[in-house]
Design a protein around this motif. Structure first.
Motif, PDB file in Angstrom:
ATOM      1  N   THR A   1       0.863  -1.186   0.000  1.00 33.88           N
ATOM      2  CA  THR A   1       0.000   0.000   0.000  1.00 33.88           C
ATOM      3  C   THR A   1       0.897   1.233   0.000  1.00 33.88           C
ATOM      4  O   THR A   1       1.677   1.442   0.928  1.00 33.88           O
ATOM      5  N   PHE A   2       0.811   2.025  -1.064  1.00 33.54           N
ATOM      6  CA  PHE A   2       1.679   3.190  -1.171  1.00 33.54           C
ATOM      7  C   PHE A   2       0.934   4.451  -0.737  1.00 33.54           C
ATOM      8  O   PHE A   2      -0.053   4.846  -1.338  1.00 33.54           O
ATOM      9  N   ASN A   3       1.444   5.062   0.339  1.00 32.92           N
ATOM     10  CA  ASN A   3       0.928   6.356   0.785  1.00 32.92           C
ATOM     11  C   ASN A   3       1.993   7.439   0.681  1.00 32.92           C
ATOM     12  O   ASN A   3       1.707   8.593   0.399  1.00 32.92           O
ATOM     13  N   LYS A   4       3.244   6.993   0.888  1.00 35.03           N
ATOM     14  CA  LYS A   4       4.342   7.954   0.889  1.00 35.03           C
ATOM     15  C   LYS A   4       5.654   7.190   0.733  1.00 35.03           C
ATOM     16  O   LYS A   4       5.806   6.076   1.246  1.00 35.03           O
ATOM     17  N   GLY A   5       6.603   7.788   0.031  1.00 31.65           N
ATOM     18  CA  GLY A   5       7.898   7.136  -0.148  1.00 31.65           C
ATOM     19  C   GLY A   5       8.906   8.098  -0.731  1.00 31.65           C
ATOM     20  O   GLY A   5       8.576   9.228  -1.101  1.00 31.65           O
ATOM     21  N   PHE A   6      10.144   7.639  -0.803  1.00 31.24           N
ATOM     22  CA  PHE A   6      11.197   8.481  -1.389  1.00 31.24           C
ATOM     23  C   PHE A   6      12.256   7.592  -2.023  1.00 31.24           C
ATOM     24  O   PHE A   6      12.346   6.392  -1.738  1.00 31.24           O
ATOM     25  N   ALA A   7      13.045   8.185  -2.900  1.00 31.39           N
ATOM     26  CA  ALA A   7      14.122   7.462  -3.578  1.00 31.39           C
ATOM     27  C   ALA A   7      15.450   7.748  -2.883  1.00 31.39           C
ATOM     28  O   ALA A   7      15.671   8.845  -2.371  1.00 31.39           O
ATOM     29  N   ALA A   8      16.317   6.740  -2.868  1.00 29.85           N
ATOM     30  CA  ALA A   8      17.662   6.897  -2.307  1.00 29.85           C
ATOM     31  C   ALA A   8      18.658   6.300  -3.291  1.00 29.85           C
ATOM     32  O   ALA A   8      18.419   5.247  -3.877  1.00 29.85           O
ATOM     33  N   ALA A   9      19.774   6.999  -3.490  1.00 30.87           N
ATOM     34  CA  ALA A   9      20.855   6.518  -4.354  1.00 30.87           C
ATOM     35  C   ALA A   9      22.107   6.359  -3.505  1.00 30.87           C
ATOM     36  O   ALA A   9      22.608   7.337  -2.955  1.00 30.87           O
ATOM     37  N   LEU A  10      22.575   5.130  -3.381  1.00 29.12           N
ATOM     38  CA  LEU A  10      23.761   4.853  -2.559  1.00 29.12           C
ATOM     39  C   LEU A  10      24.970   4.698  -3.466  1.00 29.12           C
ATOM     40  O   LEU A  10      24.978   3.845  -4.352  1.00 29.12           O
ATOM     41  N   HIS A  11      25.964   5.535  -3.252  1.00 27.12           N
ATOM     42  CA  HIS A  11      27.194   5.470  -4.047  1.00 27.12           C
ATOM     43  C   HIS A  11      28.349   5.061  -3.145  1.00 27.12           C
ATOM     44  O   HIS A  11      28.515   5.594  -2.045  1.00 27.12           O
ATOM     45  N   ILE A  12      29.143   4.099  -3.600  1.00 26.05           N
ATOM     46  CA  ILE A  12      30.275   3.594  -2.814  1.00 26.05           C
ATOM     47  C   ILE A  12      31.560   4.160  -3.397  1.00 26.05           C
ATOM     48  O   ILE A  12      31.838   4.012  -4.588  1.00 26.05           O
TER      49      ILE A  12
ATOM     50  N   ILE B   1      30.769   6.115   1.834  1.00 25.40           N
ATOM     51  CA  ILE B   1      29.385   5.894   1.410  1.00 25.40           C
ATOM     52  C   ILE B   1      28.664   7.242   1.325  1.00 25.40           C
ATOM     53  O   ILE B   1      28.699   8.035   2.252  1.00 25.40           O
ATOM     54  N   THR B   2      28.050   7.488   0.191  1.00 28.92           N
ATOM     55  CA  THR B   2      27.177   8.657   0.028  1.00 28.92           C
ATOM     56  C   THR B   2      25.770   8.146  -0.279  1.00 28.92           C
ATOM     57  O   THR B   2      25.598   7.337  -1.192  1.00 28.92           O
ATOM     58  N   ILE B   3      24.786   8.598   0.507  1.00 24.93           N
ATOM     59  CA  ILE B   3      23.393   8.255   0.215  1.00 24.93           C
ATOM     60  C   ILE B   3      22.657   9.539  -0.133  1.00 24.93           C
ATOM     61  O   ILE B   3      22.475  10.416   0.714  1.00 24.93           O
ATOM     62  N   GLY B   4      22.273   9.668  -1.393  1.00 23.43           N
ATOM     63  CA  GLY B   4      21.498  10.818  -1.838  1.00 23.43           C
ATOM     64  C   GLY B   4      20.012  10.535  -1.674  1.00 23.43           C
ATOM     65  O   GLY B   4      19.549   9.451  -2.037  1.00 23.43           O
ATOM     66  N   ILE B   5      19.278  11.479  -1.114  1.00 25.71           N
ATOM     67  CA  ILE B   5      17.859  11.287  -0.844  1.00 25.71           C
ATOM     68  C   ILE B   5      17.041  12.294  -1.659  1.00 25.71           C
ATOM     69  O   ILE B   5      17.275  13.500  -1.586  1.00 25.71           O
ATOM     70  N   GLY B   6      16.094  11.778  -2.440  1.00 28.37           N
ATOM     71  CA  GLY B   6      15.193  12.648  -3.191  1.00 28.37           C
ATOM     72  C   GLY B   6      14.021  13.087  -2.333  1.00 28.37           C
ATOM     73  O   GLY B   6      13.797  12.566  -1.235  1.00 28.37           O
TER      74      GLY B   6
END
Length: 533
Positions: A175-186, A270-275
């Motif tokens: 059930t999708f109510n809310k979410g976000f994307a994450a990009a993990l760069h090593i 580690i870099t985690i970019g959050i949209g």
């Protein structure tokens, strides 16, 4: 093989049962025995039998009570009761406990073995069903993982609309109510000794995916993941427990823990970019674009939110390096890398160019570069970029432009691959080979040979090796040494002169090349030939 426990207070009875079973039931591997109910319970704990044959009338703890106790900690154990009493006196209680069967004494050998075989068949049936269920669950788990990765990759590339995303969620019971994307760069080069091995890097990426997903799920989030190039992308969906939580404070904490744990353990950055958060599936593509842009706009480690990046960092200069890599990938027919680079370049367009009309022009400029490069390298007829621009102008989204560019690049790569395997390329190489055989005394350069073939140096080198299974320099050397072998058959010609005659002014270098190809020196070769003749 199955394990059997025989329980009877009479030693003669126990020995008789063991003898009959061991000689008539091959499926029984190990047989142990007990003389009373207490021993039976103790043996059931340590021996872990698959089947117990137990007399009801045994001392200390009777067979009914012992069976009840055993069933409490070993419900899968099958119990066959032996009784000299009326079956009906115990049937109701035994059935309630889950006893497998009754054998009324005195029983024949056939009755005993029949009851045992029937019990073994039931055990095997249960195990087969359990194995099938486990196998189906494993297959279903792999299918769900594949669907998750496919969904994330499709959203990441913009290849899917909101309706189809919702259908995926329905299939996966999300059930999708809310979410976000994450990009993990090593950052593999953080340590004193950079991690360059491909296997090591893949292992670290897998562990990062597992860690991120596990930690997110512990906190009530649903985490879907996939790999693309050097990055790992996550779709983090708020579950019912945390649907009302605010951002970014409560999310940042666990993401920072993931960064620190993985960075310390593997000695990488580690870099985690959050949209930005999305409240409907159609907004997730933009969230991924933002998460990806974070990794390209900063070299910092840690958790970085798109909205926290300085505006100047969000507007990067055109990715010229990626454009050059794209052209090189096309030249070497590396379709996978080429398509990935188109993703990166069109992502940049979507993030940094305002207005679809301007993106149309930028895509057109990219095509001009691609067409000129392929025409220059392979002497192909340059394609009509203006005609393509008319088609680009009709496209109404960045994703449509991305797909158009990918289609064009795939067509160019196919044309190049076809060229490599056609008679045109083969004829060009054969012309060069004939030229070498006529002019091996001269100092023939790669550029001169490529000019004869009508190809660029880079492409000529590539297809020469494809057709001749050796590089250009080695081929020239082989032609010269083959000619030298013929001249060495004549004892009147000085070896130094032969070197000059085949294009080697330095006799020492001539000897080294000859030995490398022939395995022996010119002198040894001549001696062998003279001895044979």
């Amino acid at each position: 093989m199955y394990k059997l426990l025989v329980v009877d207070d009479e030693l003669i009875e126990r020995n008789a049962l063991k003898y009959i079973i061991s000689h008539n039931c091959r499926e029984i591997g190990v047989i142990e025995e007990a003389a009373n109910g207490r021993e039976a319970i103790s043996m059931a704990v340590t021996f872990k039998p698959d089947i117990i044959i137990m007399d009801i009338k045994i001392p200390i703890v009777n067979g009914i009570e012992a069976s009840r106790a055993i069933k409490q900690f070993a419900p899968e154990c099958r119990i066959i009761l032996l009784t000299a009493f009326n079956y009906f006196d115990y049937a109701q209680e035994a059935i309630h406990m889950g006893v497998e069967d009754f054998i009324v004494k005195p029983a024949t050998d056939e009755q005993l073995i029949a009851a045992l075989n029937k019990t073994i068949d039931r055990i095997q049936l249960t195990r087969d069903q359990s194995d099938r269920q486990m196998n189906n669950e494993r297959k279903l788990g792999r299918l769900i993982q594949h669907l998750e990765a496919e969904l994330v990759l499709s959203i990441l590339n913009g290849d899917i609309d909101e309706k189809v995303i919702s259908e995926y969620f329905d299939i996966m019971n999300i059930t999708f109510n809310k979410g976000f994307a994450a990009a993990l760069h090593i950052h593999f080069n953080k340590g004193v000794i950079p991690i360059s091995g491909e296997a090591d890097q893949e292992m670290i990426k897998e562990r990062c995916m597992e860690k991120m997903s596990t930690e997110a799920e512990k906190r009530g989030f649903i985490c879907l993941a996939t790999q693309s190039g050097s990055n790992i992308y996550f779709l983090v969906i708020f579950g019912p427990v945390n649907a009302n939580q605010s951002e970014p404070d409560d999310i940042t904490k666990f993401l920072q823990e993931v960064c620190k744990d993985l960075g310390d353990y593997f000695n990488v950055g580690i870099t985690i970019g959050i949209g930005e958060s999305a409240t409907n599936p159609g907004e997730l593509y933009n969230s991924f674009l933002q998460a990806k842009s974070v990794g390209r706009s900063t070299g910092d480690y840690g958790v970085i939110y798109y909205e926290d990046i300085e505006p100047k960092n969000q507007s990067l200069s055109y990715p010229l390096e990626e454009e050059n890599k794209l052209c090189n990938s096309i030249i070497v027919c590396d379709e996978t890398t080429a398509l990935m680079l188109i993703d990166e370049i069109t992502d940049w367009m979507g993030e940094n160019i305002s207005g679809l009309k301007e993106i149309h022009w930028k895509a057109y400029e990219l095509l001009v570069i691609i067409f000129k490069t392929s025409a220059r390298e392979f002497k192909l007829c340059e394609k009509d970029a203006k005609a393509c621009f008319e088609e680009i102008k009709q496209l109404e989204s960045v994703q449509a432009i991305r797909n158009y560019l990918k289609r064009v690049v795939k067509d160019i790569i196919k044309e190049i691959q076809l060229l490599i395997t056609t008679d045109r390329a083969a004829a060009s190489i054969e012309n060069v080979c004939k030229y070498i055989k006529r002019n091996y005394v001269k100092d023939i350069s790669l550029g001169e040979a490529a000019g004869i073939a009508g190809l660029s140096n880079f492409y000529f080198s590539k297809i020469f090796k494809y057709y001749k299974n050796m590089n250009f320099i080695d081929y020239v050397a082989e032609v010269r040494i083959n000619e030298a072998k013929e001249l060495l058959k004549s004892p009147d010609i000085n070896i130094k002169d032969i070197g000059d005659m085949v294009g080697y002014s330095d006799p020492n270098y001539f000897t080294r090349v000859f030995k490398k190809i022939a395995g022996i020196t010119p002198t040894e070769f001549r001696s062998k030939k003279i001895a044979i003749e």
